[in-house]
Design a protein around this motif. Structure first.
Motif, PDB file in Angstrom:
ATOM      1  N   LEU A  53      15.225  64.835  89.517  1.00  0.00           N
ATOM      2  CA  LEU A  53      15.112  64.801  88.052  1.00  0.00           C
ATOM      3  C   LEU A  53      14.651  66.150  87.513  1.00  0.00           C
ATOM      4  O   LEU A  53      15.118  66.603  86.466  1.00  0.00           O
ATOM      5  CB  LEU A  53      14.163  63.688  87.611  1.00  0.00           C
ATOM      6  CG  LEU A  53      14.716  62.282  87.745  1.00  0.00           C
ATOM      7  CD1 LEU A  53      13.608  61.250  87.565  1.00  0.00           C
ATOM      8  CD2 LEU A  53      15.836  62.051  86.742  1.00  0.00           C
ATOM      9  N   GLY A  54      13.745  66.809  88.237  1.00  0.00           N
ATOM     10  CA  GLY A  54      13.329  68.155  87.842  1.00  0.00           C
ATOM     11  C   GLY A  54      14.495  69.133  87.891  1.00  0.00           C
ATOM     12  O   GLY A  54      14.685  69.930  86.975  1.00  0.00           O
ATOM     13  N   LEU A  55      15.296  69.052  88.955  1.00  0.00           N
ATOM     14  CA  LEU A  55      16.465  69.918  89.073  1.00  0.00           C
ATOM     15  C   LEU A  55      17.466  69.649  87.954  1.00  0.00           C
ATOM     16  O   LEU A  55      17.977  70.589  87.324  1.00  0.00           O
ATOM     17  CB  LEU A  55      17.129  69.731  90.438  1.00  0.00           C
ATOM     18  CG  LEU A  55      18.392  70.552  90.691  1.00  0.00           C
ATOM     19  CD1 LEU A  55      18.078  72.047  90.645  1.00  0.00           C
ATOM     20  CD2 LEU A  55      19.010  70.175  92.030  1.00  0.00           C
ATOM     21  N   MET A  56      17.733  68.368  87.698  1.00  0.00           N
ATOM     22  CA  MET A  56      18.682  68.019  86.636  1.00  0.00           C
ATOM     23  C   MET A  56      18.169  68.485  85.271  1.00  0.00           C
ATOM     24  O   MET A  56      18.944  68.993  84.450  1.00  0.00           O
ATOM     25  CB  MET A  56      18.914  66.506  86.627  1.00  0.00           C
ATOM     26  CG  MET A  56      19.714  66.022  87.823  1.00  0.00           C
ATOM     27  SD  MET A  56      19.788  64.230  87.994  1.00  0.00           S
ATOM     28  CE  MET A  56      20.441  63.734  86.433  1.00  0.00           C
ATOM     29  N   THR A  57      16.880  68.343  85.048  1.00  0.00           N
ATOM     30  CA  THR A  57      16.296  68.814  83.790  1.00  0.00           C
ATOM     31  C   THR A  57      16.430  70.330  83.689  1.00  0.00           C
ATOM     32  O   THR A  57      16.768  70.856  82.626  1.00  0.00           O
ATOM     33  CB  THR A  57      14.811  68.399  83.703  1.00  0.00           C
ATOM     34  OG1 THR A  57      14.720  66.983  83.775  1.00  0.00           O
ATOM     35  CG2 THR A  57      14.182  68.877  82.415  1.00  0.00           C
ATOM     36  N   GLY A  58      16.158  71.017  84.793  1.00  0.00           N
ATOM     37  CA  GLY A  58      16.270  72.471  84.785  1.00  0.00           C
ATOM     38  C   GLY A  58      17.685  72.953  84.542  1.00  0.00           C
ATOM     39  O   GLY A  58      17.911  73.931  83.831  1.00  0.00           O
ATOM     40  N   LEU A  59      18.650  72.264  85.111  1.00  0.00           N
ATOM     41  CA  LEU A  59      20.049  72.672  84.934  1.00  0.00           C
ATOM     42  C   LEU A  59      20.607  72.248  83.572  1.00  0.00           C
ATOM     43  O   LEU A  59      21.357  72.983  82.946  1.00  0.00           O
ATOM     44  CB  LEU A  59      20.903  72.092  86.063  1.00  0.00           C
ATOM     45  CG  LEU A  59      20.585  72.588  87.468  1.00  0.00           C
ATOM     46  CD1 LEU A  59      21.430  71.846  88.499  1.00  0.00           C
ATOM     47  CD2 LEU A  59      20.789  74.092  87.578  1.00  0.00           C
ATOM     48  N   HIS A  60      20.231  71.052  83.136  1.00  0.00           N
ATOM     49  CA  HIS A  60      20.773  70.495  81.900  1.00  0.00           C
ATOM     50  C   HIS A  60      20.049  71.027  80.665  1.00  0.00           C
ATOM     51  O   HIS A  60      20.651  71.167  79.601  1.00  0.00           O
ATOM     52  CB  HIS A  60      20.688  68.962  81.962  1.00  0.00           C
ATOM     53  CG  HIS A  60      21.256  68.283  80.782  1.00  0.00           C
ATOM     54  ND1 HIS A  60      20.608  67.251  80.170  1.00  0.00           N
ATOM     55  CD2 HIS A  60      22.410  68.445  80.085  1.00  0.00           C
ATOM     56  CE1 HIS A  60      21.325  66.809  79.146  1.00  0.00           C
ATOM     57  NE2 HIS A  60      22.419  67.519  79.081  1.00  0.00           N
ATOM     58  N   ASN A  61      18.744  71.309  80.798  1.00  0.00           N
ATOM     59  CA  ASN A  61      17.917  71.802  79.700  1.00  0.00           C
ATOM     60  C   ASN A  61      18.028  70.896  78.464  1.00  0.00           C
ATOM     61  O   ASN A  61      18.443  71.346  77.389  1.00  0.00           O
ATOM     62  CB  ASN A  61      18.285  73.248  79.353  1.00  0.00           C
ATOM     63  CG  ASN A  61      17.191  73.939  78.567  1.00  0.00           C
ATOM     64  OD1 ASN A  61      16.037  73.561  78.638  1.00  0.00           O
ATOM     65  ND2 ASN A  61      17.574  74.962  77.818  1.00  0.00           N
ATOM     66  N   PRO A  62      17.659  69.615  78.605  1.00  0.00           N
ATOM     67  CA  PRO A  62      17.867  68.655  77.523  1.00  0.00           C
ATOM     68  C   PRO A  62      16.953  68.886  76.327  1.00  0.00           C
ATOM     69  O   PRO A  62      15.894  69.503  76.434  1.00  0.00           O
ATOM     70  CB  PRO A  62      17.533  67.314  78.183  1.00  0.00           C
ATOM     71  CG  PRO A  62      16.524  67.669  79.216  1.00  0.00           C
ATOM     72  CD  PRO A  62      16.949  69.013  79.731  1.00  0.00           C
ATOM     73  N   ARG A  63      17.374  68.353  75.207  1.00  0.00           N
ATOM     74  CA  ARG A  63      16.599  68.384  73.965  1.00  0.00           C
ATOM     75  C   ARG A  63      16.603  66.985  73.375  1.00  0.00           C
ATOM     76  O   ARG A  63      17.450  66.157  73.716  1.00  0.00           O
ATOM     77  CB  ARG A  63      17.214  69.359  72.954  1.00  0.00           C
ATOM     78  CG  ARG A  63      17.316  70.777  73.444  1.00  0.00           C
ATOM     79  CD  ARG A  63      15.978  71.487  73.252  1.00  0.00           C
ATOM     80  NE  ARG A  63      16.096  72.864  73.694  1.00  0.00           N
ATOM     81  CZ  ARG A  63      15.367  73.383  74.658  1.00  0.00           C
ATOM     82  NH1 ARG A  63      14.501  72.657  75.295  1.00  0.00           N
ATOM     83  NH2 ARG A  63      15.514  74.637  75.003  1.00  0.00           N
ATOM     84  N   GLY A  64      15.687  66.715  72.487  1.00  0.00           N
ATOM     85  CA  GLY A  64      15.676  65.457  71.748  1.00  0.00           C
ATOM     86  C   GLY A  64      15.610  64.230  72.634  1.00  0.00           C
ATOM     87  O   GLY A  64      14.784  64.119  73.529  1.00  0.00           O
ATOM     88  N   ARG A  65      16.530  63.299  72.376  1.00  0.00           N
ATOM     89  CA  ARG A  65      16.538  62.029  73.114  1.00  0.00           C
ATOM     90  C   ARG A  65      16.827  62.231  74.599  1.00  0.00           C
ATOM     91  O   ARG A  65      16.320  61.495  75.438  1.00  0.00           O
ATOM     92  CB  ARG A  65      17.561  61.083  72.517  1.00  0.00           C
ATOM     93  CG  ARG A  65      17.181  60.576  71.146  1.00  0.00           C
ATOM     94  CD  ARG A  65      18.031  59.367  70.788  1.00  0.00           C
ATOM     95  NE  ARG A  65      17.950  59.055  69.379  1.00  0.00           N
ATOM     96  CZ  ARG A  65      16.990  58.327  68.836  1.00  0.00           C
ATOM     97  NH1 ARG A  65      16.007  57.883  69.594  1.00  0.00           N
ATOM     98  NH2 ARG A  65      16.993  58.066  67.550  1.00  0.00           N
ATOM     99  N   GLY A  66      17.638  63.210  74.928  1.00  0.00           N
ATOM    100  CA  GLY A  66      17.925  63.482  76.339  1.00  0.00           C
ATOM    101  C   GLY A  66      16.657  63.819  77.108  1.00  0.00           C
ATOM    102  O   GLY A  66      16.468  63.378  78.239  1.00  0.00           O
ATOM    103  N   LEU A  67      15.783  64.580  76.483  1.00  0.00           N
ATOM    104  CA  LEU A  67      14.512  64.932  77.106  1.00  0.00           C
ATOM    105  C   LEU A  67      13.661  63.683  77.331  1.00  0.00           C
ATOM    106  O   LEU A  67      13.018  63.537  78.371  1.00  0.00           O
ATOM    107  CB  LEU A  67      13.758  65.939  76.232  1.00  0.00           C
ATOM    108  CG  LEU A  67      12.459  66.499  76.781  1.00  0.00           C
ATOM    109  CD1 LEU A  67      12.693  67.201  78.096  1.00  0.00           C
ATOM    110  CD2 LEU A  67      11.830  67.432  75.766  1.00  0.00           C
TER     111      LEU A  67
END
Length: 167
Positions: A53-67
């Protein structure tokens, strides 16, 4: 504090930390010869999910609801890992009266339906209460619990700061 650090950096740092801890677990297993019990393996899975999940967050760089979706998934995984580590720590402090080695995790999952295997995993076996390694007086399960709680606390602080910054 955390809200000023880019989400991408926080995610990749979480990934690197989880990867390093999993690598250390593999070192203990394959180099030091400490075999993991079923509860240890479940903690590894929870740590792996946190890292992915950390890797996906780092690659995707989500904002708003995705975060918030990533945060909810991370909280769920860290809570599960903390719960398993807490249960194992309890078993180490108060070992079962009858210490017997139960079947391995792989055997349980292959031989029993998940609804039957999960209670067996959480009941633990004699080897789940064994203390094979310590650092500063804390067992692997104790350290694992502290790591999962740290992830939860860090996530909570981040979300609170993010909420304050938006309002």
């Amino acid at each position: 504090m955390f809200s000023r650090i880019p989400v991408r950096i926080l995610g990749l740092t979480l990934f690197a930390t989880c990867a390093a801890l999993l690598a250390f677990g593999l070192y203990l297993q394959h180099i030091q010869g400490i075999e993991p019990c079923p509860m240890c393996i479940m903690q590894r899975y929870a740590m792996m999910v946190c890292g992915v999940l950390g890797l996906m967050t780092g690659l995707h760089n989500p904002r708003g609801r995705g975060l918030l979706v990533y945060a909810a998934l991370l909280a769920t995984s860290a809570l599960a890992g903390a719960g398993i580590a807490a249960r194992q720590s309890w078993m180490q402090w108060y070992p079962p009266a009858v210490s017997e080695c139960g079947p391995g995790l792989e055997y349980m999952l292959e031989s029993f339906p998940l609804s039957s295997a999960l209670p067996m995993i959480f009941r633990g076996a004699g080897d789940c209460s064994a203390i094979d390694w310590t650092l500063l007086g804390l067992t692997i399960a104790n350290w694992s619990f502290l790591v999962f709680v740290s992830i939860l606390l860090g996530l909570g602080v981040f979300l609170l700061q993010l909420h304050k910054a938006r309002h």
